[in-house]
Design a protein around this motif. Structure first.
Motif, PDB file in Angstrom:
ATOM      1  N   ARG A   1     -29.722 -21.768   7.557  1.00 34.86           N
ATOM      2  CA  ARG A   1     -28.669 -22.651   7.066  1.00 34.86           C
ATOM      3  C   ARG A   1     -28.286 -22.167   5.680  1.00 34.86           C
ATOM      4  O   ARG A   1     -29.141 -22.032   4.793  1.00 34.86           O
ATOM      5  N   ARG A   2     -27.007 -21.893   5.489  1.00 37.24           N
ATOM      6  CA  ARG A   2     -26.541 -21.429   4.176  1.00 37.24           C
ATOM      7  C   ARG A   2     -25.497 -22.391   3.622  1.00 37.24           C
ATOM      8  O   ARG A   2     -24.540 -22.734   4.308  1.00 37.24           O
ATOM      9  N   ARG A   3     -25.685 -22.799   2.394  1.00 41.68           N
ATOM     10  CA  ARG A   3     -24.712 -23.628   1.698  1.00 41.68           C
ATOM     11  C   ARG A   3     -23.868 -22.673   0.883  1.00 41.68           C
ATOM     12  O   ARG A   3     -24.393 -21.868   0.113  1.00 41.68           O
ATOM     13  N   ARG A   4     -22.556 -22.719   1.057  1.00 39.47           N
ATOM     14  CA  ARG A   4     -21.653 -21.783   0.384  1.00 39.47           C
ATOM     15  C   ARG A   4     -20.643 -22.523  -0.482  1.00 39.47           C
ATOM     16  O   ARG A   4     -20.323 -23.670  -0.215  1.00 39.47           O
ATOM     17  N   GLU A   5     -20.126 -21.783  -1.473  1.00 39.59           N
ATOM     18  CA  GLU A   5     -19.072 -22.324  -2.329  1.00 39.59           C
ATOM     19  C   GLU A   5     -17.934 -21.326  -2.358  1.00 39.59           C
ATOM     20  O   GLU A   5     -18.130 -20.136  -2.594  1.00 39.59           O
ATOM     21  N   CYS A   6     -16.719 -21.838  -2.132  1.00 42.83           N
ATOM     22  CA  CYS A   6     -15.532 -20.985  -2.142  1.00 42.83           C
ATOM     23  C   CYS A   6     -15.238 -20.558  -3.576  1.00 42.83           C
ATOM     24  O   CYS A   6     -15.260 -21.378  -4.501  1.00 42.83           O
ATOM     25  N   LEU A   7     -14.954 -19.287  -3.782  1.00 51.78           N
ATOM     26  CA  LEU A   7     -14.661 -18.775  -5.120  1.00 51.78           C
ATOM     27  C   LEU A   7     -13.245 -19.124  -5.549  1.00 51.78           C
ATOM     28  O   LEU A   7     -12.907 -19.027  -6.728  1.00 51.78           O
ATOM     29  N   SER A   8     -12.429 -19.576  -4.598  1.00 52.12           N
ATOM     30  CA  SER A   8     -11.053 -19.924  -4.906  1.00 52.12           C
ATOM     31  C   SER A   8     -10.868 -21.413  -5.198  1.00 52.12           C
ATOM     32  O   SER A   8     -10.392 -21.796  -6.255  1.00 52.12           O
ATOM     33  N   CYS A   9     -11.266 -22.271  -4.251  1.00 51.91           N
ATOM     34  CA  CYS A   9     -11.037 -23.723  -4.402  1.00 51.91           C
ATOM     35  C   CYS A   9     -12.282 -24.475  -4.847  1.00 51.91           C
ATOM     36  O   CYS A   9     -12.209 -25.676  -5.095  1.00 51.91           O
ATOM     37  N   ALA A  10     -13.429 -23.829  -4.912  1.00 52.89           N
ATOM     38  CA  ALA A  10     -14.706 -24.380  -5.370  1.00 52.89           C
ATOM     39  C   ALA A  10     -15.283 -25.447  -4.433  1.00 52.89           C
ATOM     40  O   ALA A  10     -16.225 -26.144  -4.799  1.00 52.89           O
ATOM     41  N   ARG A  11     -14.748 -25.587  -3.244  1.00 52.65           N
ATOM     42  CA  ARG A  11     -15.314 -26.540  -2.282  1.00 52.65           C
ATOM     43  C   ARG A  11     -16.516 -25.908  -1.603  1.00 52.65           C
ATOM     44  O   ARG A  11     -16.594 -24.686  -1.436  1.00 52.65           O
ATOM     45  N   ARG A  12     -17.443 -26.761  -1.180  1.00 54.20           N
ATOM     46  CA  ARG A  12     -18.669 -26.286  -0.541  1.00 54.20           C
ATOM     47  C   ARG A  12     -18.622 -26.537   0.964  1.00 54.20           C
ATOM     48  O   ARG A  12     -18.034 -27.517   1.417  1.00 54.20           O
ATOM     49  N   PHE A  13     -19.287 -25.673   1.696  1.00 52.31           N
ATOM     50  CA  PHE A  13     -19.388 -25.810   3.148  1.00 52.31           C
ATOM     51  C   PHE A  13     -20.673 -25.161   3.620  1.00 52.31           C
ATOM     52  O   PHE A  13     -21.304 -24.398   2.883  1.00 52.31           O
ATOM     53  N   THR A  14     -21.088 -25.496   4.830  1.00 49.46           N
ATOM     54  CA  THR A  14     -22.346 -25.009   5.386  1.00 49.46           C
ATOM     55  C   THR A  14     -22.071 -24.058   6.539  1.00 49.46           C
ATOM     56  O   THR A  14     -21.187 -24.307   7.365  1.00 49.46           O
ATOM     57  N   THR A  15     -22.826 -22.982   6.599  1.00 50.56           N
ATOM     58  CA  THR A  15     -22.762 -22.068   7.740  1.00 50.56           C
ATOM     59  C   THR A  15     -24.172 -21.885   8.298  1.00 50.56           C
ATOM     60  O   THR A  15     -25.157 -22.143   7.602  1.00 50.56           O
TER      61      THR A  15
END
Length: 149
Positions: A26-40
């Protein structure tokens, strides 16, 4: 990893850990553009089970195709759809080989249906064994009765 919110192509991993079942990461990621987080979730991709058709052609196993055949056989019968889904989608996990003849898939499906419902079993067998006459149906039904006694 592409951001699901803004479609930006870059993100950074903020946190990473094994999932509950241990079969994926499980990886928690943060977008470098909009700074929103999501899980993959990252999972090992195994080679697909290949089905060898009667004609000799090979194709990747498709659990939806197996489920469709089982569903047709059990239509309007008192068989739990969850059992059918479990069998179809768990089928590949139970096979210990990279290739399997289509006939073997049919045999395993018949073995699965046999204790669940006699009518569904006969329906599936009629397609799988390509019944071409009423005598073949009768012969199969007699075989069912003989096994019960």
């Amino acid at each position: 990893m592409k951001c699901p919110y803004c479609s930006a192509p870059d993100s950074k991993v903020v946190n990473s850990r094994p999932s509950d079942d241990g079969a994926s990461i499980r990886r928690r990621r943060e977008c470098l553009s909009c700074a929103r987080r999501f899980t993959t979730y990252e999972r090992a991709q195994l080679e697909p089970l290949m089905v060898v058709k009667r004609s000799g052609l090979r194709e990747a196993f498709n659990p939806d195709k197996l489920l469709r055949g089982l569903s047709l056989a059990t239509e309007k019968r008192p068989v739990d759809a969850a059992l059918l889904r479990g069998f179809a989608y768990g089928f590949e996990d139970d096979v210990q080989t990279a290739e399997l003849p289509a006939e073997e898939i049919g045999r395993r499906a018949m073995t699965f249906l046999r204790p669940l419902d006699d009518v569904a079993y006969i329906r599936f067998a009629s397609v799988y064994r390509d019944f071409d006459s009423l005598e073949r149906f009768i012969e199969e039904i007699r075989g069912l009765k003989d096994k019960e006694e």
